[in-house]
Structures are given as C-alpha cells and as structure tokens.
Enzyme design. Sequence first.
Site, mmCIF file in Angstrom:
data_model
loop_
_atom_site.group_PDB
_atom_site.id
_atom_site.type_symbol
_atom_site.label_atom_id
_atom_site.label_comp_id
_atom_site.label_asym_id
_atom_site.label_seq_id
_atom_site.Cartn_x
_atom_site.Cartn_y
_atom_site.Cartn_z
ATOM 1 N N ALA A 87 -6.324 -44.696 41.989
ATOM 2 C CA ALA A 87 -6.468 -43.419 42.878
ATOM 3 C C ALA A 87 -5.093 -43.253 43.562
ATOM 4 O O ALA A 87 -4.888 -43.730 44.674
ATOM 5 C CB ALA A 87 -7.675 -43.673 43.827
ATOM 6 N N SER B 134 2.632 -34.895 41.829
ATOM 7 C CA SER B 134 4.058 -35.281 41.389
ATOM 8 C C SER B 134 4.917 -36.063 42.646
ATOM 9 O O SER B 134 5.550 -36.922 42.492
ATOM 10 C CB SER B 134 4.677 -34.252 40.769
ATOM 11 O OG SER B 134 3.943 -33.963 39.648
ATOM 12 N N ILE C 96 -8.924 -38.059 39.939
ATOM 13 C CA ILE C 96 -9.208 -39.497 39.770
ATOM 14 C C ILE C 96 -9.991 -39.918 38.395
ATOM 15 O O ILE C 96 -11.219 -39.408 38.447
ATOM 16 C CB ILE C 96 -9.716 -40.403 41.087
ATOM 17 C CG1 ILE C 96 -9.007 -39.849 42.152
ATOM 18 C CG2 ILE C 96 -9.776 -41.873 40.558
ATOM 19 C CD1 ILE C 96 -7.504 -40.069 41.982
ATOM 20 N N ASP D 88 4.784 -47.434 34.815
ATOM 21 C CA ASP D 88 5.888 -47.932 33.774
ATOM 22 C C ASP D 88 5.338 -48.632 32.523
ATOM 23 O O ASP D 88 5.866 -48.348 31.422
ATOM 24 C CB ASP D 88 7.072 -48.711 34.492
ATOM 25 C CG ASP D 88 8.168 -47.838 34.832
ATOM 26 O OD1 ASP D 88 8.057 -46.539 34.773
ATOM 27 O OD2 ASP D 88 9.082 -48.352 35.497
ATOM 28 N N ARG E 199 2.671 -45.441 30.966
ATOM 29 C CA ARG E 199 3.178 -44.198 30.733
ATOM 30 C C ARG E 199 3.508 -44.076 29.298
ATOM 31 O O ARG E 199 3.423 -43.267 28.598
ATOM 32 C CB ARG E 199 4.424 -44.069 31.768
ATOM 33 C CG ARG E 199 4.887 -42.570 31.336
ATOM 34 C CD ARG E 199 5.921 -42.131 32.610
ATOM 35 N NE ARG E 199 5.303 -41.754 33.742
ATOM 36 C CZ ARG E 199 5.930 -42.070 34.896
ATOM 37 N NH1 ARG E 199 6.829 -42.702 34.926
ATOM 38 N NH2 ARG E 199 5.064 -41.565 35.930
ATOM 39 N N GLU F 277 -0.079 -38.330 34.593
ATOM 40 C CA GLU F 277 0.763 -39.584 34.841
ATOM 41 C C GLU F 277 2.114 -38.984 34.531
ATOM 42 O O GLU F 277 3.178 -39.402 34.116
ATOM 43 C CB GLU F 277 0.450 -40.511 33.645
ATOM 44 C CG GLU F 277 -0.667 -41.376 33.733
ATOM 45 C CD GLU F 277 -0.657 -42.806 33.117
ATOM 46 O OE1 GLU F 277 0.162 -43.237 32.674
ATOM 47 O OE2 GLU F 277 -1.812 -42.805 32.502
#
Length: 389
Positions: free
Chosen positions: A132, A140, A165, A246, A249, A369
């Site tokens: 969340a 962003s 969410i 990271d 993604r 994302e």
Amino acid sequence: MQRGLDTSYQQWPFFEARHAELAQQLDAWASAHIGHEPHGSGSDVDAHCRQLVQALGEAGWLRHAVGESAQSMDARAICLIRETLARHSGLADFAFAMQGLGSGAISLHGTPEQRQRYLPRVAAGQAIAAFALSEPQAGSDVAAMACAARREGDDYVLDGEKTWISNGGIADFYVVFARTGEAPGARGISAFIVDADTPGLTIAERIDVIAPHPLARLKFEGCRIPASCRVGEAGEGFKVAMRTLDVFRTSVAAAALGFARRALQEALLRATSRQMFGGVLADFQITQTKLAQMATAIDSAALLTYRAAWLRDGGHSVTKEAAMAKLTATENAQQVIDAAVQMFGGLGVVSGQPVESLYREIRALRIYEGASEVQQLIIGRELLKALKA
C-alpha cells in the site's frame, strides 16, 4: 513444446540450468492446473484469486516470491515464473506477483519476528499480502504522500487513504507507507505492517478495471498499531519501498513478455490456419513482416529484462536497468498484442478471445509500478548521476 512457442531464450547465458528446468516444470503445472484460460475471466475474481494463491502456495511456487533476505531472492526465477504464468493466465501472474510485492518489504527489511510471523504463511498461500504505497494525490510522486502515522507511546496511529491497492479487499495484511515526519519529503516516511482486521482500517471502495483483479481504496481513521509493526528504521520507508520495487519492477517486464509471447503464439497459429485467397494468411509478405517485427520486439525486451535480473542476482544496483526493461517490455508488448488483434480481424475483439483478453491485460502494465514516462525520467536521472560520479 507447444506449437508456436519458442523457449530457446531459456538457454541464454543469463540463466543457470536450474532456471530452464524451473520454467519447464511450471509450464507443465500451469497447463494442468490453470490451462490457457481467457485472461481476466470469471464472475468472482476475488474467489478465483484466493484459489490461485492457495494452489500456487500448495504447489511450492510462491516460495520463489518470498525471501529471507535480499540475497536469497532470485530475480531470474521470479521473472521466469511471472513470464510463464502470464502466458497462461493474467490473474495467476497477478496472484504470484502480489504475494512477492506485498511481502517484499518484510523479506528485505523485516525483523526476525516479522519474517517468522508472515513469510511462511505467504509462501504457503495461507495469507494474502498487499503493498500500500499509492494515494489519490501521490502516485508517481511518492514524496507528496499525505497518509500519516504519529507516534503515541509504544504505538503508531495511522490516518489517511491509499488507493489503487492490488489485493485490496482480500488481503490478510498490508505493508503501508506513511509520513512519520523525521525529515521533509521522501526522507520522512516509514513502513508498517497492518493486519486487515485492525480497527480503523476500512475498505472505502472497490475499484473495477478493464482486466479484473482485486483492487481497492483503503481508509485509515485512528488506526492504532504497535511500534513493533514498523518495517525498517523510522524515516527509511522510501528506501524500503524503492528496494522492494527494484526487485519486482523487472518482473513486471517479465509479465509483459509472457503476454507478448502468448500473443505471438496465437498470431502464428492464426496466420498458418486462416484460409484466404486460395492460401493462408501466412503466405502474404505483409503478414511475415509483421510477425518478424513482433518476434524482434519480444527478443529485444527479453534481453533487457533478463540482463536486469542477472545483474540484480549478481549483487549490482539495477535502478536504470530495471527501468529500461520495464519501459521496453511493456511498450513492446502493447505493440505485439495490438498486431495480434489486427491479425485476428473481427474475431480479435470478441470478448473472451485470448488476444482480446491480452489487449486488456497489457494496458495497466504501462502504468503500474511506475508509468512509462516515469521510467524515462529514472533512466535519464541515473545517466546524469553516473556522469557526475
């Protein structure tokens, strides 16, 4: 091997032998337990998602999404699993990915007690996780976050909202990011584990999107949680969120690859079976040219995706590489799927057809994302940072 499906990329030097074996085993399992169902089908998406989480957990696939540390998380395995599941079912890919993303902060920064309490249940498919971060005015721009957590003795009290969410409404717990005020901007955010039954947390709204999956807006009103539920140090929530993203993604890029590979497979089968002007659609040079463009777009995206995963598994920072992979794979997949729909003609826009479902599935991946435009900003920022260094 299924007709029209090229798996030669599994032999690329990015992978070890165990990775190709994993992908092949999962493909066989998915064919038996999921099948090539239309993406996003089913009247009760919540129930279907719960069933998929349970099945993935019982079969042992979810343990690849959950790690005891950053080092124990195999990005290449996660990517191959997402690509394979996405090719079979968008909702199955979603179910796997959200277990990893939702618990990722605990895997990377959780205390031993937090890991023991949540991670085994997530890996077994017995608890559904959610991440969340986004808010109505802070997507962003994470630094614009308004949801706040104030310290009161041994507790924190959360107030505010989260939206978009995934798993919202069906999750057993949420990793929530809130402003705690240690510093201005992104440096004053902390992460917390909030169980779904915590008083003060409500599902304010369920959100329907073009590729159905559980999605909601959350509301926190005087939501009191113990300070022991904080993940990581106070004020380091932004770092926790970015480290989690990271890892996952790059796997968004892999999911896009799965959708694109399914679209190319469907297009090849269509082109070689569709009767037209005394031959088949594949006889025409314009069809062959389009198929070539689709295959080249997939391979270029795959090279960037698995480079990023390979670098990450080697202990390297992959902020730039993950952004390149996510940007290229999602944008290319959109083009590949659009071409497949065009090749199917009128049948391509009939509800429930695989390419029609893929068309709906891929659109969100260019946004969540980090939208494509944000990925471009990240790449540019990383290039300038490297130049200054």
